[in-house]
Each structure stands twice: as structure tokens, then as C-alpha cells.
Scaffold this motif. Structure first.
Motif, PDB file in Angstrom:
ATOM      1  N   VAL A 141       1.558  40.538 -47.090  1.00 24.95           N
ATOM      2  CA  VAL A 141       1.419  41.965 -46.749  1.00 24.95           C
ATOM      3  C   VAL A 141       0.273  42.204 -45.773  1.00 24.95           C
ATOM      4  O   VAL A 141       0.469  42.851 -44.731  1.00 24.95           O
ATOM      5  N   PRO A 142      -0.952  41.713 -46.048  1.00 26.77           N
ATOM      6  CA  PRO A 142      -2.022  41.987 -45.084  1.00 26.77           C
ATOM      7  C   PRO A 142      -1.782  41.334 -43.723  1.00 26.77           C
ATOM      8  O   PRO A 142      -2.237  41.862 -42.698  1.00 26.77           O
ATOM      9  N   THR A 143      -1.044  40.224 -43.698  1.00 28.89           N
ATOM     10  CA  THR A 143      -0.741  39.583 -42.416  1.00 28.89           C
ATOM     11  C   THR A 143       0.134  40.480 -41.562  1.00 28.89           C
ATOM     12  O   THR A 143      -0.145  40.700 -40.377  1.00 28.89           O
ATOM     13  N   VAL A 144       1.189  41.021 -42.155  1.00 28.17           N
ATOM     14  CA  VAL A 144       2.089  41.920 -41.422  1.00 28.17           C
ATOM     15  C   VAL A 144       1.325  43.154 -40.946  1.00 28.17           C
ATOM     16  O   VAL A 144       1.435  43.564 -39.777  1.00 28.17           O
ATOM     17  N   LEU A 145       0.534  43.728 -41.830  1.00 23.50           N
ATOM     18  CA  LEU A 145      -0.236  44.922 -41.458  1.00 23.50           C
ATOM     19  C   LEU A 145      -1.255  44.615 -40.363  1.00 23.50           C
ATOM     20  O   LEU A 145      -1.471  45.427 -39.457  1.00 23.50           O
ATOM     21  N   MET A 146      -1.870  43.440 -40.425  1.00 25.70           N
ATOM     22  CA  MET A 146      -2.829  43.041 -39.398  1.00 25.70           C
ATOM     23  C   MET A 146      -2.146  42.963 -38.027  1.00 25.70           C
ATOM     24  O   MET A 146      -2.698  43.428 -37.027  1.00 25.70           O
TER      25      MET A 146
END
Length: 149
Positions: A133-138
Motif C-alpha cells: 500500500v505505501p509503495t503504490v501511494l508513494m
């Protein structure tokens, strides 16, 4: 006031970037700790207590202050004249992704508290998936700011 913000811009931007890096590091690492806590440690014993302490310190001493600093310096940048063109799409996509990142942060805090109570119900695989999730948001955030679509 606005002249001061323009003068402080490079300093605020640098502090914002450092805060984001710190926040992202914690957002990437905490779910990994949860994977190992789930798959290798369990919910009782000395190693459980050690993992709970590590998760707590990461969340409270690094992740939470980094999130607050990211938001603070980010909002200062938003109010700096000439930085954000609200007629474009990018500030809205970045803003939505930052809010989603904050929701993910909050979810991680709830998961950490569940581990402390010995109440985890998710699998290591589920934590691995949530770690994306944080990778996609980043990606959304960085491409929004750099490409400015």
C-alpha cells in the motif's frame, strides 16, 4: 507573512523531504515486523514482548513524529505563494494519496495495539500484501509532484 514563507521555502522543503523519508521508512518496516511477529514469534512469550516493544517504539518514536512533521512542513509548503497551482490535477491527487497514507498509518497503529493485546487475526501473507500500500501511494505522490499532470 508570505514573504517569510518564500524565504523559508528551501528549508521547509528540505525538512519536508527528510520527514517524508523517515515516515516512509517506518511505514515500510512496521508491516515487515508484523509479518515476522505473525509467522515466527506468536502472541506470547519473551520474543513476543520484544517484538511488541520494537513495534511500539518504531510507531511512536519514529513513525508518528515523522507523519506530524510531514504534514506540518507540507502544509507550510501549500501556503507558500506560487508553489501550488490548484487549477491543476496534481495537488488533488497528491493530497488524496497523503490522506490515504495517513489512513494506512492509522490502520498500522490499530494493528500494533492488537499485537500488544495478543489479538492479531491477520496472516503474514496479508501483512505482506498490505506492505505494498505505501509503495503504490508513494508512486502516486512522487509522480503527481514531479510530473505535475
Amino acid at each position: 507573512m508570505f514573504d517569510f514563507l518564500a524565504l523559508a521555502y528551501p528549508w521547509v522543503l528540505a525538512l519536508h523531504i527528510v520527514s517524508v523519508i523517515s515516515w516512509m521508512a517506518a511505514l515500510f518496516y512496521l508491516p515487515r515486523l508484523f509479518v515476522h511477529h505473525t509467522e515466527r514469534v506468536g502472541l506470547e512469550g519473551e520474543t513476543h514482548a520484544l517484538f511488541s516493544m520494537m513495534e511500539f517504539k518504531l510507531a511512536r518514536i519514529i513513525m508518528r513524529p515523522a507523519m506530524h512533521a510531514t504534514w506540518t512542513f507540507g502544509l507550510i509548503l501549500v501556503f507558500t505563494p506560487g508553489i501550488v497551482d490548484w487549477s491543476m490535477v496534481w495537488p488533488w491527487t497528491k493530497g488524496a494519496a497523503v490522506i490515504a497514507m495517513t489512513v494506512f498509518h492509522t490502520w498500522l497503529m490499530f494493528r500494533m495495539k492488537a499485537f500488544q493485546r495478543g489479538e492479531n487475526h491477520l496472516t503474514g501473507r496479508q501483512y505482506r500484501m498490505m506492505n505494498e500500500v505505501p509503495t503504490v501511494l508513494m508512486f502516486i505522490i512522487v509522480f503527481s509532484v514531479i510530473v505535475k499532470f
